[in-house]
Design a protein around this motif. Structure first.
Motif, short mmCIF file in Angstrom:
data_model
loop_
_atom_site.label_atom_id
_atom_site.label_comp_id
_atom_site.label_asym_id
_atom_site.label_seq_id
_atom_site.Cartn_x
_atom_site.Cartn_y
_atom_site.Cartn_z
N CYS A 113 39.26 35.88 41.28
CA CYS A 113 40.08 35.75 40.02
C CYS A 113 40.55 34.74 39.37
CB CYS A 113 40.83 37.40 39.39
SG CYS A 113 42.17 37.68 40.18
N CYS A 117 45.49 36.97 41.86
CA CYS A 117 45.47 38.08 42.69
C CYS A 117 45.18 38.96 43.76
CB CYS A 117 45.83 39.37 41.32
SG CYS A 117 44.41 39.16 39.95
N HIS A 119 41.64 38.97 43.37
CA HIS A 119 40.83 39.86 43.79
C HIS A 119 39.60 38.88 44.02
CE1 HIS A 119 42.70 42.81 40.63
NE2 HIS A 119 42.61 42.65 41.64
N CYS A 137 43.38 43.69 35.87
CA CYS A 137 43.53 42.29 36.73
C CYS A 137 43.58 41.54 35.40
CB CYS A 137 42.15 42.00 37.07
SG CYS A 137 41.80 40.32 37.68
ZN LIG Z 1 42.42 39.74 40.26
#
Ligand SMILES: [Zn+2]
Length: 151
Positions: A113, A117, A119, A137
């Motif tokens: 992402c 973060c 992901h 997110c």
């Molecule tokens: Zn994220």
């Protein structure tokens, strides 16, 4: 060079790039080639197990034939078995670096992402649609991860 001269395998001088690429364009055949590159040589039945292919014997035989006729795979008859191996030297003589580049390429791309973060999402070569970002997110979308590990 270990020249192949029989009527079941094309001679090295007869290998053609479009045919090689067409043979490798199929995900199952690419999986077979990757598995074969790892083990060196293998009986077909064993290879099918190693590559974790959920396909029938007839389908495997078909893929094996396409790979053989394209000049990618050699079949050596050993008793009741056909031992398969890659024609690495022959392919490299005709298309330098091609097979290595393909084998070194990741079979799946990894996305992360854009909010950073952590992901992650992995896309396989068949190109499934990207899923929405996980709930919570703050990112705006997926971007190709900097390092894409080999699958
Ligand atoms: Zn994220």
């Amino acid at each position: 060079m270990d020249e192949v001269r029989d009527d079941r395998h094309p001679a090295t001088a007869d290998l053609r790039l479009p045919r090689v690429l067409a043979a490798l364009a199929d995900p199952v055949r690419l999986t077979i080639v990757r598995a074969l590159a790892e083990v060196g040589e293998s009986p077909g039945t064993e290879l099918q197990r190693l590559a974790r292919l959920q396909i029938g014997r007839t389908t495997f035989s078909h893929h094996q034939r396409v790979l053989r006729e394209a000049g990618i795979v050699r079949e050596r008859i050993h008793g009741p078995q056909r031992i398969l191996s890659l024609r690495l030297a022959d392919l490299d003589a005709c298309f330098p670096g091609l097979l290595k580049a393909i084998l070194d390429s990741p079979s799946a791309l990894t996305y992360e992402c854009d909010a950073g973060c952590g992901h992650r999402w992995s896309a396989d070569v068949e190109g499934h649609r990207m899923p929405p970002l996980p709930g919570g997110c703050p990112g705006a979308g997926w971007r190709l991860a900097a390092e894409t590990p080999h699958a």
